[in-house]
Design a protein around this motif. Structure first.
Motif, PDB file in Angstrom:
ATOM      1  N   VAL A  90       0.832  -1.198   0.000  1.00 16.25           N
ATOM      2  CA  VAL A  90       0.000   0.000   0.000  1.00 16.25           C
ATOM      3  C   VAL A  90       0.869   1.252   0.000  1.00 16.25           C
ATOM      4  N   ARG A  91       1.958   1.228   0.786  1.00 15.03           N
ATOM      5  CA  ARG A  91       2.833   2.403   0.863  1.00 15.03           C
ATOM      6  C   ARG A  91       3.583   2.631  -0.436  1.00 15.03           C
ATOM      7  N   ARG A  92       3.883   1.542  -1.181  1.00 20.56           N
ATOM      8  CA  ARG A  92       4.636   1.701  -2.426  1.00 20.56           C
ATOM      9  C   ARG A  92       3.744   2.094  -3.590  1.00 20.56           C
ATOM     10  N   ARG A  93       2.426   1.991  -3.411  1.00 17.52           N
ATOM     11  CA  ARG A  93       1.509   2.271  -4.510  1.00 17.52           C
ATOM     12  C   ARG A  93       1.551   3.752  -4.842  1.00 17.52           C
ATOM     13  N   PRO A  94       1.814   4.123  -6.084  1.00 15.34           N
ATOM     14  CA  PRO A  94       1.911   5.551  -6.421  1.00 15.34           C
ATOM     15  C   PRO A  94       0.566   6.233  -6.307  1.00 15.34           C
ATOM     16  N   THR A  95       0.595   7.492  -5.888  1.00 19.00           N
ATOM     17  CA  THR A  95      -0.612   8.287  -5.772  1.00 19.00           C
ATOM     18  C   THR A  95      -0.855   9.013  -7.077  1.00 19.00           C
ATOM     19  N   ALA A  96      -2.095   8.949  -7.544  1.00 18.67           N
ATOM     20  CA  ALA A  96      -2.428   9.604  -8.806  1.00 18.67           C
ATOM     21  C   ALA A  96      -2.252  11.110  -8.673  1.00 18.67           C
ATOM     22  N   ALA A  97      -1.586  11.703  -9.644  1.00 18.28           N
ATOM     23  CA  ALA A  97      -1.359  13.143  -9.621  1.00 18.28           C
ATOM     24  C   ALA A  97      -2.659  13.870  -9.929  1.00 18.28           C
ATOM     25  N   GLN A  98      -2.929  14.915  -9.173  1.00 22.36           N
ATOM     26  CA  GLN A  98      -4.124  15.706  -9.376  1.00 22.36           C
ATOM     27  C   GLN A  98      -3.828  16.842 -10.353  1.00 22.36           C
ATOM     28  N   PRO A  99      -4.705  17.060 -11.341  1.00 24.17           N
ATOM     29  CA  PRO A  99      -4.480  18.155 -12.280  1.00 24.17           C
ATOM     30  C   PRO A  99      -4.464  19.495 -11.551  1.00 24.17           C
ATOM     31  N   ALA A 100      -3.714  20.450 -12.109  1.00 20.14           N
ATOM     32  CA  ALA A 100      -3.583  21.756 -11.476  1.00 20.14           C
ATOM     33  C   ALA A 100      -4.860  22.567 -11.653  1.00 20.14           C
ATOM     34  N   GLY A 101      -5.201  23.337 -10.622  1.00 19.19           N
ATOM     35  CA  GLY A 101      -6.341  24.228 -10.703  1.00 19.19           C
ATOM     36  C   GLY A 101      -5.984  25.511 -11.430  1.00 19.19           C
ATOM     37  N   PRO A 102      -6.939  26.418 -11.595  1.00 20.30           N
ATOM     38  CA  PRO A 102      -6.692  27.628 -12.378  1.00 20.30           C
ATOM     39  C   PRO A 102      -5.671  28.568 -11.750  1.00 20.30           C
ATOM     40  N   LEU A 103      -5.463  28.486 -10.424  1.00 14.66           N
ATOM     41  CA  LEU A 103      -4.503  29.369  -9.772  1.00 14.66           C
ATOM     42  C   LEU A 103      -3.183  28.679  -9.477  1.00 14.66           C
ATOM     43  N   ASP A 104      -3.051  27.431  -9.852  1.00 13.57           N
ATOM     44  CA  ASP A 104      -1.809  26.694  -9.625  1.00 13.57           C
ATOM     45  C   ASP A 104      -0.930  26.846 -10.861  1.00 13.57           C
ATOM     46  N   VAL A 105      -0.304  28.010 -10.989  1.00 11.62           N
ATOM     47  CA  VAL A 105       0.432  28.347 -12.210  1.00 11.62           C
ATOM     48  C   VAL A 105       1.866  28.779 -11.922  1.00 11.62           C
ATOM     49  N   ALA A 106       2.404  28.424 -10.774  1.00 17.78           N
ATOM     50  CA  ALA A 106       3.818  28.667 -10.458  1.00 17.78           C
ATOM     51  C   ALA A 106       4.221  30.130 -10.650  1.00 17.78           C
ATOM     52  N   ALA A 107       3.437  31.022 -10.063  1.00 18.26           N
ATOM     53  CA  ALA A 107       3.757  32.458 -10.037  1.00 18.26           C
ATOM     54  C   ALA A 107       3.832  33.084 -11.426  1.00 18.26           C
ATOM     55  N   THR A 108       3.177  32.488 -12.404  1.00 21.23           N
ATOM     56  CA  THR A 108       3.128  33.090 -13.734  1.00 21.23           C
ATOM     57  C   THR A 108       2.174  34.273 -13.712  1.00 21.23           C
ATOM     58  N   SER A 109       2.553  35.369 -14.347  1.00 15.47           N
ATOM     59  CA  SER A 109       1.719  36.569 -14.336  1.00 15.47           C
ATOM     60  C   SER A 109       0.522  36.394 -15.268  1.00 15.47           C
ATOM     61  N   ALA A 110      -0.490  37.231 -15.037  1.00 17.06           N
ATOM     62  CA  ALA A 110      -1.676  37.188 -15.886  1.00 17.06           C
ATOM     63  C   ALA A 110      -1.330  37.573 -17.317  1.00 17.06           C
ATOM     64  N   SER A 111      -0.439  38.535 -17.481  1.00 16.52           N
ATOM     65  CA  SER A 111      -0.053  38.965 -18.833  1.00 16.52           C
ATOM     66  C   SER A 111       0.620  37.841 -19.605  1.00 16.52           C
ATOM     67  N   GLU A 112       1.484  37.078 -18.926  1.00 23.23           N
ATOM     68  CA  GLU A 112       2.161  35.972 -19.596  1.00 23.23           C
ATOM     69  C   GLU A 112       1.166  34.872 -19.960  1.00 23.23           C
ATOM     70  N   LEU A 113       0.253  34.577 -19.057  1.00 20.59           N
ATOM     71  CA  LEU A 113      -0.761  33.557 -19.341  1.00 20.59           C
ATOM     72  C   LEU A 113      -1.641  33.995 -20.514  1.00 20.59           C
ATOM     73  N   ARG A 114      -2.003  35.254 -20.523  1.00 22.03           N
ATOM     74  CA  ARG A 114      -2.847  35.750 -21.608  1.00 22.03           C
ATOM     75  C   ARG A 114      -2.096  35.704 -22.937  1.00 22.03           C
ATOM     76  N   ARG A 115      -0.819  36.029 -22.924  1.00 25.86           N
ATOM     77  CA  ARG A 115      -0.030  35.963 -24.150  1.00 25.86           C
ATOM     78  C   ARG A 115       0.024  34.529 -24.677  1.00 25.86           C
ATOM     79  N   ARG A 116       0.238  33.577 -23.766  1.00 23.20           N
ATOM     80  CA  ARG A 116       0.267  32.162 -24.177  1.00 23.20           C
ATOM     81  C   ARG A 116      -1.087  31.724 -24.730  1.00 23.20           C
ATOM     82  N   ALA A 117      -2.149  32.190 -24.094  1.00 23.10           N
ATOM     83  CA  ALA A 117      -3.490  31.810 -24.553  1.00 23.10           C
ATOM     84  C   ALA A 117      -3.757  32.354 -25.961  1.00 23.10           C
ATOM     85  N   GLN A 118      -3.375  33.590 -26.200  1.00 26.22           N
ATOM     86  CA  GLN A 118      -3.607  34.178 -27.522  1.00 26.22           C
ATOM     87  C   GLN A 118      -2.777  33.469 -28.583  1.00 26.22           C
ATOM     88  N   GLU A 119      -1.531  33.152 -28.272  1.00 29.06           N
ATOM     89  CA  GLU A 119      -0.685  32.425 -29.220  1.00 29.06           C
ATOM     90  C   GLU A 119      -1.280  31.054 -29.541  1.00 29.06           C
TER      91      GLU A 119
END
Length: 207
Positions: A90-119
């Motif tokens: 049980v301890r060796r069984r890997p835990t399924a990774a949870q997808p990141a939420g909308p605010l889990d973006v590693a300190a990326t700015s809104a402007s950078e995210l918006r630029r990536r979205a537009q591209e």
């Protein structure tokens, strides 16, 4: 029964030990399948359960003949070994990774995210554009102190909080959060129009 056999015959006719080692291991496996053992402190719960079982066995074996007591000890040892092996798996069984939420973006700015979205939208990657567009919307509101910086927040929570601040855009926020979840968690395709709608909502809230 032949009287000449005496106490030996009495020992031989004692009922077989129950459970057998295989049955004991099976009991441990069934016990571990109970839902409460998938919560925290699984080791502590199993130790308490094992102690309760062993206490019952000690009481039952107190007045038993020596051979029966020895057999109980063998079964108990097999139970402990089986428990250790199962817990180690049980301890060796890997835990399924949870997808990141909308605010889990590693300190990326809104402007950078918006630029990536537009591209991504310009390149025809509608799903990527929609996800980064909603992230840009959420992070921009954090930067404007209209939303708490809570990386664990879900898209629905973001939409609900912002819906109180922008009641006239509540329906659009709810729709964008639903699309975000469908694309990220449900792996559903997105259309360019849906992605463009999320970017347009970001522009409206920014104004």
């Amino acid at each position: 029964m032949n009287p000449a056999l005496g106490p030996l015959a009495a020992r031989l006719v004692d009922p077989p030990v129950t459970p057998s080692p295989d049955e004991a291991r099976s009991q441990v496996g069934r016990e571990l399948l109970r839902p409460e053992y998938h919560e925290q402190n699984v080791v502590e719960r199993m130790i308490v359960w094992l102690q309760r079982v062993l206490d019952g066995w000690v009481t039952a074996a107190a007045g038993a003949p020596p051979l029966v007591t020895l057999a109980w000890m063998v079964v108990g040892l097999a139970l402990v070994v089986g428990l250790v092996l199962l817990l180690s798996r049980v301890r060796r069984r890997p835990t399924a990774a949870q997808p990141a939420g909308p605010l889990d973006v590693a300190a990326t700015s809104a402007s950078e995210l918006r630029r990536r979205a537009q591209e991504a939208l310009d390149a025809g990657r509608a799903e990527e554009a929609l996800l980064d567009g909603f992230r840009a919307l959420a992070v921009r509101q954090v930067e404007r102190h209209r939303l708490d910086d809570a990386p664990g927040a879900t898209a629905d929570e973001v939409a609900s909080t912002l819906g109180s601040t922008y009641p006239e855009r509540r329906a659009a926020l709810d729709d964008s959060a639903r699309l975000f979840d469908l694309v990220l968690y449900g792996h559903r395709p997105a259309t360019p129009e849906q992605a463009a709608g999320v970017l347009a909502l970001d522009d409206e809230l920014a104004r």
